[in-house]
Scaffold this active site. Structure first.
Site, PDB file in Angstrom:
ATOM      1  N   CYS A   1       0.539  -1.202  -0.400  1.00  0.00           N
ATOM      2  CA  CYS A   1       0.208   0.085  -0.037  1.00  0.00           C
ATOM      3  C   CYS A   1       0.734   1.341   0.139  1.00  0.00           C
ATOM      4  O   CYS A   1       1.920   1.351  -1.016  1.00  0.00           O
ATOM      5  CB  CYS A   1      -0.591   0.687   1.408  1.00  0.00           C
ATOM      6  SG  CYS A   1      -0.605  -0.906   2.872  1.00  0.00           S
TER       7      CYS A   1
ATOM      8  N   ARG B   1      -1.970   3.217  16.375  1.00  0.00           N
ATOM      9  CA  ARG B   1      -2.891   3.005  15.462  1.00  0.00           C
ATOM     10  C   ARG B   1      -3.855   3.007  17.142  1.00  0.00           C
ATOM     11  O   ARG B   1      -4.983   2.740  16.526  1.00  0.00           O
ATOM     12  CB  ARG B   1      -3.064   1.441  15.140  1.00  0.00           C
ATOM     13  CG  ARG B   1      -2.121   1.760  13.479  1.00  0.00           C
ATOM     14  CD  ARG B   1      -2.785   2.817  12.185  1.00  0.00           C
ATOM     15  NE  ARG B   1      -1.587   2.605  11.415  1.00  0.00           N
ATOM     16  CZ  ARG B   1      -1.268   3.917  11.330  1.00  0.00           C
ATOM     17  NH1 ARG B   1      -1.027   4.579  12.078  1.00  0.00           N
ATOM     18  NH2 ARG B   1       0.061   3.562  10.317  1.00  0.00           N
TER      19      ARG B   1
END
Lengths: 659, 547
Positions: A338, A384
């Site tokens: 990604c 995160r």
């Protein structure tokens, strides 16, 4: 402790989200690690424990005549509403919690003070349960095509990668280092999964720094090496998991994606999974829907659609399905990336692995999978999941989405997974709890520096010890669903992606099925095992008795002690629940019936009786998960973290409300 | 009429059958008076498909050259495609199917021709008599009586010949009350809650009209269900404004002045054409093969189907709550008292009465609260979700009820003796069946058609042990308590077993069910073995002691 301005507040009310009339009064305590609410009342004294690390937001609302409301939202989707009588106290609690919920040093986290009373050896054994070397060997590497590289032994090439990395044999150190310089954060292509059957592999990396025209010979050689490591195929897929637009925008910043013309024999493919910011907002929107007080069906479905959550889950699944298909059916290797290669890439690689390899659908294998694709490859757990105070824009439910993909697959393939829903929910819980060291920090390098393994305990050992609670009763290792690749349906009309209320409304037990088929079947299986044992004993006794024609009193008395009394399906199904608010009209009805018992008013959700649980870690959640009380007749199979039957019963009742 | 006249091409070869998730099969197609039969020629895997013409909801035909294709959409929501070589054959077959699937006369329906191949152990037509129900009731209370006032169906054409009413109300009063209620549907007993003696009655709307007519006997009748000094609830399944508007047409509702001991609650439940539209939209959404998640969710939402489910469940829970928690008697009605009223009263019983969660008890409930109570099955189930023709009286009222039962079942998976398949079976047979059970719109029509004499009852077949075993829930453990379902949107799901039944591969779910059955069967076998051995040992040991 210096952050606790107010260790104890009395006469605090804990509200029931579904009904304001079911509030309970009690005392609120702040400790170094937990917020604890202890209900008043001599008999029950129920307790609600919330770890500071679970707190995601604290909201102080406008003071009313009854006091000052405080709303605590947790990362495990628990929502707690308190009303504190004095505004000043409320402010102190608020200020204390703001600080406690946002530690600035790792040492402040619960795992450094959590002590399950295991000795050093047990702790070390716990950390050895999941061994990635063993895992790569199981996959079949090293072999003729793949070897372990020590190029990153001091994290010299890539500080977010592990030290031990598998690369194609033909990729020299020169190629690896060259390639790493052409990749974001130097995350060069490395092996994630190798398919023994056909040599196809899944590799992962970050985006190339291609900009509009840049090339890198070593990077091109690296991809060629990956292709050559699979002699059965003359090309590889390069899957960019970002939407095309995002990838193109990156080119302007000197990043981007592979140009098919520069790389020989690659097929390039975009699979549009949105970035962490979109996902964070999507979850936020969905949680708002979950929090609606009494939504209509349209409110709910519209809100669910509008959040886009299930669309994102499907996008991740579609990507995983694409890769699994390429590997299993076409025998083609795939390179996935990604942007940085630590979020979407981790999701997609692990979904694909799970579809391809039945081992990852076992309890142990699933732990290995998370350890491999998430922990070792530098998924930024700390950023995160907001373990330490940091940039709120870094927070995103990346692994939550992976866990949900697994749940959606479990719904479609009920016999394919060795573990059950509770296993997933507990893993999610502990990713945020910081009670175990596994998910601390952002990389292997940081964890080693912190000496996590010497100073904290491993979640995997804890789950493994209690594995009986996490078994899927429908799983058999010889069942057809546990063999080979899973082929899920992809159209919504063929495979219903469902809202996972077990996770996102986890603490609102009243919304869930009131009887758990899983727990019921596990209890039956446990009883079956006892019966098998008894049968053996009985057969032996019978044989002995038949042999010895003469009486033998000594044997007999011993045998009577042995024979277990197994309660079969005789006990009552004590499924006492109470109605919800089905109508507002009933409230104004003047003649209230005397049949409204105390039982409806005394109960409270989200509580547990800590006195009965020796394991404080699960205290905040274990009750909610196991207590289907029609099972109270059956002996639960598990260890210390299963709750008492009483509390299960009470919390069950609490959710419904007589009008 | 001879069916043969309608069948110009009784047989076609080299026909190809297409179904989702099955490979295409080539075979022979035959048409008979009541069936479409397809049999594959393959030796290794001979396969036959029998489809009742009455199960066919719509048929489309198209041609590519001389190859004709017929798409058949069934009332059970399945869609199949047949490729038929030869334009003439295809046209003939299509027009035959069209004619045979839309026969006007009830007496031409298959149940009148069906001859069972099984031995009838028990005649289902007399398995569930109201007299038996009354006998049970009499053992706990003597406040009720059986009335034969409707023996000739003259007082209320849609009621059965016998009904249960308060003991203190005589037949003369009932006749008067009938004149005051829409369609003559005077209040009758629907359910008696043994736990506290409260009753649930059902009726149609009172005919108060604009000038506020009243009927003393009606007031006396429903007041007879109240304990002294206590109140009751009227649950009106229409919104207040609709109930008010109904007065202009001679209908109305119970006004406080005349029914001071009753409190009225309006709980809106949607009526036929709206439901039918919702059904059609939902099925359309479920057949949309698009991979787009947003589109699917928005179509699901736009169908409003789950909204109707939620509304209906909520109303039923409310009725149950009034009875069990408030200790009050309840009267339920809408306008005609043949649709939403029955949905509410029957679902409330599922919640309250553990007997209704057994197979036999559920069958009795359907007979009592749907068939005998005069739900117009023939009108409502004439067409399903694919029909192109203009709707008249069709509505998935019964399907909605079944789905609500399924929703409760999903929340209490161990509290029902029957499984999901049983509910699906009932859905299928309500729309197309070889049995006469769901023919006719009420007992009056069934008597005129002589259904008990001329057709077989579904219950005669389904209650045979070999059939029954397919519909038993392996997880069942009798639960004597009231079960309160959650009606929150998070707790309600689309009934995949009906709506995605033909669109999803069912293998994995069926395997799971098989595992569940096996786990429990093995456990029971072991229990039996252990018990036998224990007994054997105990006997041997006593023998020894005697020695």
């Amino acid at each position: 402790m210096e952050h606790i301005r107010m260790p104890k507040v009395e006469n605090v009310r804990l509200l029931d989200r579904l009904s304001s009339r079911r509030a309970v009064v009690g005392t609120l305590y702040l400790t170094a690690t937990h917020v604890i609410f202890v209900e008043n009342g001599s008999e029950t004294r129920k307790e609600t424990w919330v770890l500071h690390s679970q707190i995601s937001s604290i909201e102080k609302q406008a003071t009313t005549a009854t006091g000052c409301p405080l709303l605590i939202r947790c990362k495990n989707f628990q929502v707690i509403q308190l009303v504190i009588p004095q505004e000043r106290d409320c402010h102190d609690v608020y200020i204390s919690l703001i600080r406690l919920a946002r530690p600035v040093k790792y040492e402040e986290l619960y795992c450094f003070s959590f002590n399950p009373k295991l000795d050093k050896e047990e702790r070390e054994q716990g950390w050895k349960l999941v061994d990635l070397n063993e895992e790569y060997n199981r996959m079949g590497v090293p072999n003729n095509y793949w070897q372990i590289s020590d190029v990153n032994r001091d994290y010299g090439v890539c500080d977010s990668y592990p030290t031990e990395i598998y690369v194609p044999k033909s990729a020299t150190a020169h190629i690896i280092v060259g390639s790493s310089k052409f990749r974001s954060r130097r995350r060069f292509p490395a092996l994630s999964y190798y398919c023994k059957g056909n040599n196809a592999s899944i590799c992962r990396s970050s985006q190339p720094l291609s900009g509009f025209s840049a090339r890198c010979l070593e990077d091109e050689q690296m991809l060629q090496a990956i292709r050559k490591a699979n002699p059965g195929s003359d090309f590889i897929y390069v899957v960019d998991t970002r939407p095309k637009l995002n990838a193109m925008a990156n080119r302007a910043a000197g990043k981007g994606y592979e140009n098919e013309d520069n790389y020989s024999n690659i097929k390039f493919q975009f699979i549009g999974i949105e970035n962490i910011h979109v996902m964070r907002n999507s979850l936020q929107k969905m949680l708002e829907v979950c929090e609606l007080k009494s939504p209509s069906m349209s409110d709910f479905l519209w809100g669910l659609e509008n959040s886009g959550w299930l669309k994102h889950i499907k996008a991740i699944m579609d990507a995983g399905i694409f890769i699994a298909k390429a590997v299993a059916e076409e025998g083609v290797s795939v390179l996935v990336h990604c942007s940085d290669g630590w979020d979407r890439t981790a999701q997609v690689c692990s979904v694909a692995s799970l579809l391809l390899d039945p081992y990852y659908r076992t309890m142990k294998g699933f732990m290995v999978l998370i350890e491999k694709d998430w922990v070792s490859f530098g998924h930024k757990f700390n950023h995160r999941y907001g373990n330490l105070d940091g940039d709120p824009k870094e927070i995103s439910p990346v692994i939550d989405q992976f866990i949900e993909c697994v749940w959606q697959l479990m719904e479609q393939f009920p016999c394919a997974f060795e573990f059950n829903e509770r296993f997933l929910i507990h893993i999610q819980h502990h990713i945020y709890s910081c009670q175990f060291g596994n998910f601390l920090c952002n990389s292997q390098k940081e964890r080693r520096e912190l000496k996590i393994k010497e100073r904290t305990y491993s979640l995997w050992a804890h789950l493994w010890k209690n594995r009986a609670d996490y078994l899927n009763p429908l799983y058999r290792s010889d069942h057809s669903q546990t063999q080979g690749t899973l082929h899920p349906q992809i159209a919504p009309c063929n495979f219903l992606y469902k809202f996972w209320s077990g996770m996102y409304n986890r603490f609102e037990k009243g919304l869930h099925p009131r009887q758990s088929v899983t727990d019921y079947l596990m209890a039956v299986k446990e009883e079956t095992q006892q019966l098998e044992e008894e049968l053996e004993v009985l057969q032996e006794r019978l044989a002995n008795l038949q042999k010895s024609q003469s009486g033998d009193n000594k044997v007999k008395s011993k045998q009577q002690d042995q024979s277990k009394q197994i309660g079969l399906y005789t006990s009552n199904n004590t499924l006492a629940n109470t109605p919800q608010e089905y109508s507002n009209d009933l409230k104004s009805f003047p003649s209230r019936s005397p049949s409204q018992g105390d039982e409806e008013d005394s109960a409270l959700i989200l509580t547990q009786d800590n006195l009965k649980s020796s394991d404080p870690d699960l205290s905040a959640n274990s009750d909610q998960e196991s207590g289907v009380e029609d099972l109270s007749c059956r002996s639960p199979s598990g260890g210390g973290c299963l709750p008492s039957e009483d509390s299960g019963k009470d919390s069950d009742e609490a959710v419904f409300l007589a009008g | 009429m001879e069916f043969a006249e309608l069948i110009k091409t009784p047989r076609a070869d080299n026909v190809v059958l297409h179904r989702p998730f099955h490979p295409a099969v080539e075979g022979t197609l035959c048409l008979t008076g009541h069936h479409l039969i397809f049999s594959s020629r393959r030796q290794d895997n001979a396969e036959e498909l029998w489809l009742l013409h009455s199960n066919i909801d719509s048929i489309e035909k198209r041609f590519v050259g001389s190859l004709g294709t017929i798409v058949i959409k069934c009332k059970d929501l399945r869609i199949i495609q047949l490729d038929i070589p030869g334009m003439e054959e295809c046209l003939n077959i299509a027009s035959s199917i069209e004619a045979l699937s839309t026969l006007d006369s009830v007496t031409l329906m298959y149940p009148f021709f069906y001859r069972p191949m099984f031995e009838v152990l028990e005649d289902g037509w007399s398995s569930f008599l109201l007299e038996q129900e009354f006998e049970l009731l009499s053992s706990v209370t003597n406040e009720w009586r059986l009335s034969c006032v409707n023996k000739e169906f003259s007082v209320c054409p849609s009621y059965p010949p016998v009904v249960i009413v308060p003991k203190c109300i005589d037949d003369e009063a009932l006749r008067k009350v009938a004149l005051f209620r829409h369609g003559g549907r005077f209040p009758v007993l629907s359910y008696y809650h043994k736990k506290n003696g409260m009753a649930m009655m059902r009726s149609s709307q009172p005919l108060t009209g604009t000038n506020g007519r009243r009927c003393k006997e009606d007031e006396k009748l429903i007041n007879a269900t109240l304990r002294s000094g206590r109140r009751g609830f009227v649950i009106d399944t229409r919104p207040l404004n609709v109930a008010q508007q109904a007065r202009a047409k001679g209908g109305g509702f119970e006004q406080e002045v005349h029914y001071p001991q009753w409190r009225r609650i309006h709980k809106y439940i949607e009526r036929f054409n709206i439901l039918q539209e919702s059904f059609i939209k939902l099925v359309e959404a479920c057949n949309d093969q698009s991979h787009n998640m947003d589109r699917w969710l928005s179509k699901l939402e736009a169908s409003n189907w789950l909204t109707h489910i939620k509304e209906l469940l909520t109303a039923a829970c409310l009725a149950a709550q009034c009875i069990d928690r408030e200790g009050a008697s309840v009267l339920v009605h809408g306008s005609e008292g043949t649709d939403s009223t029955l949905q509410v009263t029957s679902l409330a019983q599922i919640i309250l009465d553990p007997r209704c969660r057994t197979i036999r008890g559920f069958e009795a409930l359907l007979v009592r609260e749907w068939l005998q109570a005069g739900h117009p099955f023939q009108q409502r189930c004439a067409q399903s979700a694919y029909s192109n023709s203009k709707q008249k009286w069709e509505a998935p009222v019964f399907l909605l009820f079944l789905e609500c039962v399924w929703q409760i079942h999903r929340q209490f998976p161990c509290s029902f003796e029957f499984n999901e398949q049983f509910l699906i079976l009932l859905f299928e047979h309500a729309y197309a069946s070889q049995f006469g059970t769901f023919l006719g719109n009420n007992e009056n029509e069934r008597a005129k058609l002589k259904l008990p004499q001329k057709t077989m009852s579904l219950w005669s077949w389904v209650n045979r042990p070999e059939e029954l075993s397919r519909f038993q829930n392996p997880l069942y453990e009798a639960n004597s308590l009231v079960i309160w379902p959650s009606v929150a949107p998070q707790s309600l799901q689309l009934w995949e077993g009906v709506f995605l039944r033909w669109n999803r591969p069912s293998k994995f779910l069926e395997e799971a069910e098989e595992e569940r059955i096996n786990i429990i069967r093995y456990n029971k076998e072991l229990q039996a073995k252990v018990n036998t051995l224990r007994r054997q040992l105990a006997e041997m040991e006593t023998d020894e002691e005697v020695q």
